[in-house]
Scaffold this active site. Structure first.
Site, PDB file in Angstrom:
ATOM      1  N   GLY D 148       0.830  -1.197   0.000  1.00 30.21           N
ATOM      2  CA  GLY D 148       0.000   0.000   0.000  1.00 30.21           C
ATOM      3  C   GLY D 148       0.865   1.248   0.000  1.00 30.21           C
ATOM      4  CB  CYS D 149       0.246   4.676  -1.221  1.00 23.56           C
ATOM      5  SG  CYS D 149      -1.454   4.872  -0.689  1.00 23.56           S
TER       6      CYS D 149
END
Lengths: 343, 343, 343, 343
Positions: D148-149
């Protein structure tokens, strides 16, 4: 072979854009960067984001160093300043000048809009670097005058139509809008985010903007007759992007106009006429592309053309590299063939 | 006395703007708000920022409730929808309609641009609510058709000049730019911040935007002859603000044009002609003001006029309240006399 | 009676905000504005958007003129500069100082963070103008030190909780984010739209920002013990708005914390605790409001508080007027009771 | 050889970013793009800016076509949806999944935060694609779970420090800020430019965001003990960019922390620790870089780390290509070695 590149005035926005684009240009490397303001510093001190990617010491202008270390020089100096430096190196290296100093062919016109010219000799030898129009001349040029951003967005759609007599040369109006990076890295209230952000304005209303003589010169050339353009620039509260909405009297129908524009740019890597839609500035952000849309209003017989470029890329540093590619026999799109930063 | 106010469609942007402005209007209070989508909720659930300042339950359209509880109703419903509701209450309460339903006087024109009209009777009784032009008619009106935002920004500078024959009625071009709130609170890719932010585009190019007939009706009225306008709207990546750059053939010099414009709006609280400068949209943000600048290009004899308004205030809800003030004998600027949110 | 108001340093952003807000303040008028930079010009030359609404000639600092023409003076001069001027007029007129000069009670602390203090006498007489906390002292004050923007957003939620021992005084972290107008109208690369627009950064990381001693002084006062705060400011690419995310160890459950906060601010016009939601900066744009949300994380026993203000209004000029209202017996919300500019 | 690439869900923002980056990847080409919503259209109809550069027909998911035409597939489908499709092709082609479906190793944890998992078999075979940490495992992986970012921006600075015991595993706070493109191309009031533009807010306050278990899994792995992180995400009114401000208890001095971080990422093309400064999101816009700054506050013994990435590049599609490069033996930076779009 690896081409050795110098940049004069490397710490402004067009300099930064040259560095960004050349990073992905094979067979070339930056060997010299000058900066009056940051002379002696490393460029990573000016642009910390380059850490880990590129670094070089910023130097003063040095004729000998340039001749020793560079095959080609990009000048990002402001008009009036650059010509003196360029005249000292133009005999030894090829030059792409991003200022207005060598764009105007008529000395009187230059003086009226910009003031005195100190390199009149070189004036006659410079080639106007609108790549898609002057490709052959650029290949042989030793000094290329890179076009202004507004002229690029306006000339690319108009020159083919004027050449073929498909629109009237009289009554042309260009309502242009530019992102703020066109104003450069200098400080003023106009670039203060609190004044310009969330706002929109016109500037230099009336016959006031210095890009006018450059446009009229090239439009006249295409039309074979004198042209007076009505040109009003505006400031968009964004960093990059330029859109020109151009109003002209059409002498043919919409399909014909589009066809001829497409023919003119057939095989061109960067100029495209959209099928039905009209382009946004974001469609070309960070690229060397120029996209156009066109419609003819049946009630008024007026053609409305919308063209977009990135003012720092096709409007400045991207086209400058395209010129360099032509001058040195590289593929025309080397280093500048990218898709826009979307979203 | 305290005026009782109803709002139809209170949860869009023009509804929110009415609530914001009426908060500072003395001698009035909001007694009824309808919302189809949020019917039954409290408005603080839709606009949490109202907590501590204003609250009311959102209701369905209810003819009886309106007649019982309201002296005046603002309709923020979309065109084509509002007219049915308005026709049921127009006999009992005074109405300011912010949609296009009652702006067009010619039924055929309305049909061509908008489709069927279901309240033809009322059409003839509505007054076009451009306050500075139709002040007297508005005072006596029972139904006011509040002008569109684009027309407001274009008609205010052009009507006085056309009336006095100082510009040509032919060949008028309006290149207009609007903040995104003009597109309303509905969801679409055009209002997605990642698509529209840091971008700029034209839309409805060609004879396509529905504000055209409204402008041509009023321009023809002022000119005493038919008018075809070239009108191209653009989207600025900001929330509020509208700027129109208008190109017309001048029949008098710059000083005369400015003088006459100033005379026409003398005593007007909201319309001002700048001395030398040109206005930015931020200069009027959140206000009911319209500022204008004007220059004549000696080479082309063309006048370029730049006018700015806030599309939600003078372009919608602010002018709607100005209309209400005229209809009920309040001071014309009551509740809408504020300075712009600067910076 | 009509209160006569002077503004020192009227041409910056807090000066402009005072003028905007006072435009809607009944029973007062601006009679004196000083500006070193624009001395002799009219204020409509500096802020063209004021044309038609307000004008005054900008003067140099003039002790006699102030005493003759003003009942109260707002000083928008920078810290270190303002105190000398204020000391010359504080005997004759009441003063609200928007700088940091009189916020710190301990001389040594002031010197460590700001340098020399030249009006030590006045220091002891100034009242810290956090209106909701020091309302009674402000009513009698002759010199009010208007709080900093960051401290206002952090102290309003924390002071009540510390006073009642509902959170720990140790380990407080405030991660704050501010719009760029907090940096003022001065020019720097940090305020250049091309550098700051579409970007986000922290600044003054570490124990570096000058608002820290002011916060620690007031937090210690509320806690009855010394407090060290971890404070990191960030720059949001917007003009107005400030949001602080505050991390504290909770000594009670969420409902209790919210209840006590609500009780403390009961009857307060400007400070509100949201029911379930968390506020955005846009919810208070242009207003004097402070909105808060609060949640306790059961796993970590940590309370997270989010508070928002407009840095120029409640964080500066709005609170300054609120202070003036208290000092002169006006309704506390006179001139500053407005809804946010939404959208 | 030329690698044949398929993209599932090609018309969202991570799909568009893959296309943009792969345009400059030598020795690969996109041979298959699926889209449920735009099935049957050409991708230039969805993204008009691709005209002249790239085009392909959008297809439905088709197992056979993928096996015939692709060597590797990127899945940009949302979590919960992608796993079913991936399980049908994972035996034949290598896959990089940009959703959360295969990031969590513990089935119970997955269920608690995301719901049912329908490909439990594959779960155990997936490698967590944080390239700089799991480089060796990724080389041999057939299925990579792209991080995920938010986790990418938080794990890159924390994992080396936890591994070496230089910071405490308890009391970690991450105050993160993301551009709006992280919310995807779907429509909601949160992505409406008029609601989110010129605003700033926190969201999912409390233990609410689904990236928490992914972060805690990897932090625990590095620390050798369980970790509870306090994580609050915020929305920046920009399109691209993510900045995390991380607060931890330091167990060594600033120089040591920086040294060890630098050693860990020595030779890494994309992760850099700045010398003295702190990075802005614009410093990495459009690039696969992660830049960090770090300071220790002597008074509180707390280290504050600021890290920035582009949420769509290093936070999604850029890292996905980096994973592909590792899986297929390309140079790790092939196609993703670019300088940021500055300004």
């Amino acid at each position: 072979m690896s081409l050795s590149i110098g940049i004069l005035g490397a710490t402004g926005y067009t300099g930064a854009e040259l560095i960004r684009l050349l990073h992905n240009h094979r067979d070339s490397r930056i060997t010299y960067c000058s900066s009056r303001q940051y002379n002696g510093k490393r460029i990573t001190e000016v642009f910390p984001f380059l850490q880990g990617s590129f670094d070089i010491e910023l130097e003063e202008f040095d004729e000998t160093a340039i001749k020793d270390r560079c095959d080609v020089v990009f000048s990002c100096l402001p008009h009036g300043t650059g010509m003196d430096f360029i005249s000292r190196i133009a005999g030894s290296v090829r030059v792409v000048d991003l200022s207005a100093d060598f764009r105007i062919r008529d000395l009187e016109t230059y003086r009226r809009w910009y003031g005195e010219h100190t390199s009149v000799d070189l004036m006659g030898k410079a080639v106007y670097g609108l790549c898609e129009v002057y490709r052959d001349e650029i290949r042989d040029a030793r000094l290329v005058a890179n076009p202004g951003c507004y002229p690029t967005s306006i000339l690319l759609p108009l020159i083919p139509l004027l050449k073929e007599g498909l629109i009237e040369a009289e009554g042309i109006i260009a309502d242009s809008k530019s992102g703020v990076s066109g104003a450069g890295r200098g400080l003023s209230l106009k670039t203060h985010i609190c004044e310009t952000g969330e706002s929109f304005c016109a500037y230099k209303v009336g016959r006031a903007h210095r890009h006018i003589p450059e446009m009229e010169q090239e439009l006249a050339n295409a039309a074979g007759t004198g042209v007076n353009i009505e040109f009003i620039p505006h400031l968009i509260p964004i960093t990059r992007g330029m859109l020109s909405t151009i109003y002209v009297k059409a002498l043919a129908d919409e399909a014909t106009l589009k066809d001829r524009l497409r023919s003119y740019y057939e095989g061109s890597r960067f100029v495209h006429v959209l099928k039905t839609d009209f382009p946004s500035t974001k469609d070309v952000r960070g690229t060397n592309n120029c996209l156009m849309g066109l419609a003819v209003n049946g009630t008024t017989s007026r053609a409305v053309i919308v063209s977009v470029i990135d003012n720092l890329t096709k409007g400045a540093s991207g086209q400058a590299i395209q010129n360099m590619n032509l001058m040195f026999g590289f593929d025309e799109s080397e280093g500048i063939d990218s898709l826009p930063l979307f979203p």
